[in-house]
Scaffold this motif. Sequence first.
Motif, mmCIF file in Angstrom:
data_model
loop_
_atom_site.group_PDB
_atom_site.id
_atom_site.type_symbol
_atom_site.label_atom_id
_atom_site.label_comp_id
_atom_site.label_asym_id
_atom_site.label_seq_id
_atom_site.Cartn_x
_atom_site.Cartn_y
_atom_site.Cartn_z
ATOM 1 N N VAL A 7 0.932 -0.945 -0.255
ATOM 2 C CA VAL A 7 0.074 -0.295 -0.446
ATOM 3 C C VAL A 7 0.562 1.299 0.127
ATOM 4 C CG1 VAL A 7 -2.047 1.368 1.059
ATOM 5 C CG2 VAL A 7 -1.786 -1.928 1.309
ATOM 6 N N GLY A 9 2.048 5.498 -1.757
ATOM 7 C CA GLY A 9 1.279 7.260 -1.464
ATOM 8 C C GLY A 9 2.194 8.028 -0.630
ATOM 9 N N LYS A 15 -1.569 5.171 4.656
ATOM 10 C CA LYS A 15 -1.026 2.929 3.684
ATOM 11 C C LYS A 15 -1.143 2.337 5.347
ATOM 12 C CE LYS A 15 3.094 5.866 3.447
ATOM 13 N NZ LYS A 15 2.103 6.688 3.365
ATOM 14 N N ILE A 18 -4.835 1.888 5.733
ATOM 15 C CA ILE A 18 -5.477 0.355 4.818
ATOM 16 C C ILE A 18 -4.389 -0.900 5.227
ATOM 17 C CG2 ILE A 18 -5.381 -0.175 2.871
ATOM 18 C CD1 ILE A 18 -7.610 2.424 4.084
ATOM 19 N N SER A 78 2.455 -2.186 4.318
ATOM 20 C CA SER A 78 2.581 -0.012 3.584
ATOM 21 C C SER A 78 3.924 0.443 3.328
ATOM 22 C CB SER A 78 2.122 0.628 4.962
ATOM 23 O OG SER A 78 2.693 0.934 6.098
ATOM 24 N N HIS A 101 -2.133 2.125 -4.338
ATOM 25 C CA HIS A 101 -1.515 3.544 -4.558
ATOM 26 C C HIS A 101 -2.978 4.114 -4.419
ATOM 27 C CE1 HIS A 101 0.673 7.563 -7.152
ATOM 28 N NE2 HIS A 101 -0.525 7.275 -5.379
ATOM 29 N N LEU A 102 -2.655 4.942 -2.894
ATOM 30 C CA LEU A 102 -3.088 5.667 -2.349
ATOM 31 C C LEU A 102 -3.244 6.949 -2.889
ATOM 32 C CD1 LEU A 102 -3.795 3.841 0.602
ATOM 33 C CD2 LEU A 102 -5.123 3.910 -0.816
ATOM 34 N N THR A 103 -4.309 7.734 -3.220
ATOM 35 C CA THR A 103 -3.815 9.408 -2.968
ATOM 36 C C THR A 103 -4.963 10.158 -2.722
ATOM 37 O OG1 THR A 103 -5.609 8.819 -5.590
ATOM 38 C CG2 THR A 103 -2.942 8.599 -5.523
ATOM 39 N N ILE A 144 -6.337 4.441 -5.989
ATOM 40 C CA ILE A 144 -7.715 4.621 -5.321
ATOM 41 C C ILE A 144 -8.081 5.728 -4.553
ATOM 42 C CG2 ILE A 144 -9.071 3.110 -3.253
ATOM 43 C CD1 ILE A 144 -7.701 0.499 -3.939
ATOM 44 N N ASP A 145 -8.599 6.973 -4.970
ATOM 45 C CA ASP A 145 -9.216 7.757 -3.407
ATOM 46 C C ASP A 145 -8.760 7.145 -1.964
ATOM 47 O OD1 ASP A 145 -9.741 10.093 -2.948
ATOM 48 O OD2 ASP A 145 -11.042 10.907 -4.314
ATOM 49 N N SER A 146 -7.878 7.752 -1.679
ATOM 50 C CA SER A 146 -8.069 7.274 0.016
ATOM 51 C C SER A 146 -9.127 8.578 0.995
ATOM 52 C CB SER A 146 -6.728 7.307 0.220
ATOM 53 O OG SER A 146 -6.566 9.182 0.667
ATOM 54 N N ILE A 153 -12.361 1.435 0.784
ATOM 55 C CA ILE A 153 -10.839 0.842 0.250
ATOM 56 C C ILE A 153 -10.899 -0.378 0.061
ATOM 57 C CG2 ILE A 153 -8.479 1.301 -0.237
ATOM 58 C CD1 ILE A 153 -9.601 3.902 0.925
#
Length: 170
Positions: A7, A9, A15, A18, A78, A101-103, A144-146, A153
């Motif tokens: 995970v 970002g 991170k 999640i 993470s 990839h969390l954004t 993925i939009d965090s 998610i």
Amino acid sequence: MPPLLVVMGVSGVGKSTIARELALALGVESADGDDFHTAANITSMRGGTPLTDADRHGWLADIGRWLAAHDGVGGVVSCSALKRAYRDTLRSAAPRTAFVHLTADHETVLARMQGREHFMAPSLLDSQEKTLEPLEADEAGWVIDSRMAPAEIVESVKRALRPAGRPSTR
């Protein structure tokens, strides 16, 4: 075979949360990339000094070893994995590694960083955003939009894993 995921970002994007929740949902072990940092790296980040590639070398190698050790049983870790070269290092240790990839927008991430107890100075967000190289088309994983709820998610990643049991490149 259970998935092997990183995970990724910038700091403050979610991170650790999640990765932990995703590992629980998938029934695999998780690790927090922060736990692999040396005391010197933590001191630098706490003081607002960005890490160099050399500073990250041993850290990435240790995370790569963790991934390799979990290759047969699956796992979620993470790790900022900001540059393609860093992700290549992780993949060289464990080739089937895929990335989540969390954004989120700058303001959301900054607010999260300012509202938590962590060694990463919020002043380093700009540096991380400048360093970030998003996943490329030939890299296995998802963006993925965090700002979604953690459960959403996790479900999104689980759905993405279902079709083939392994992510394909985009």
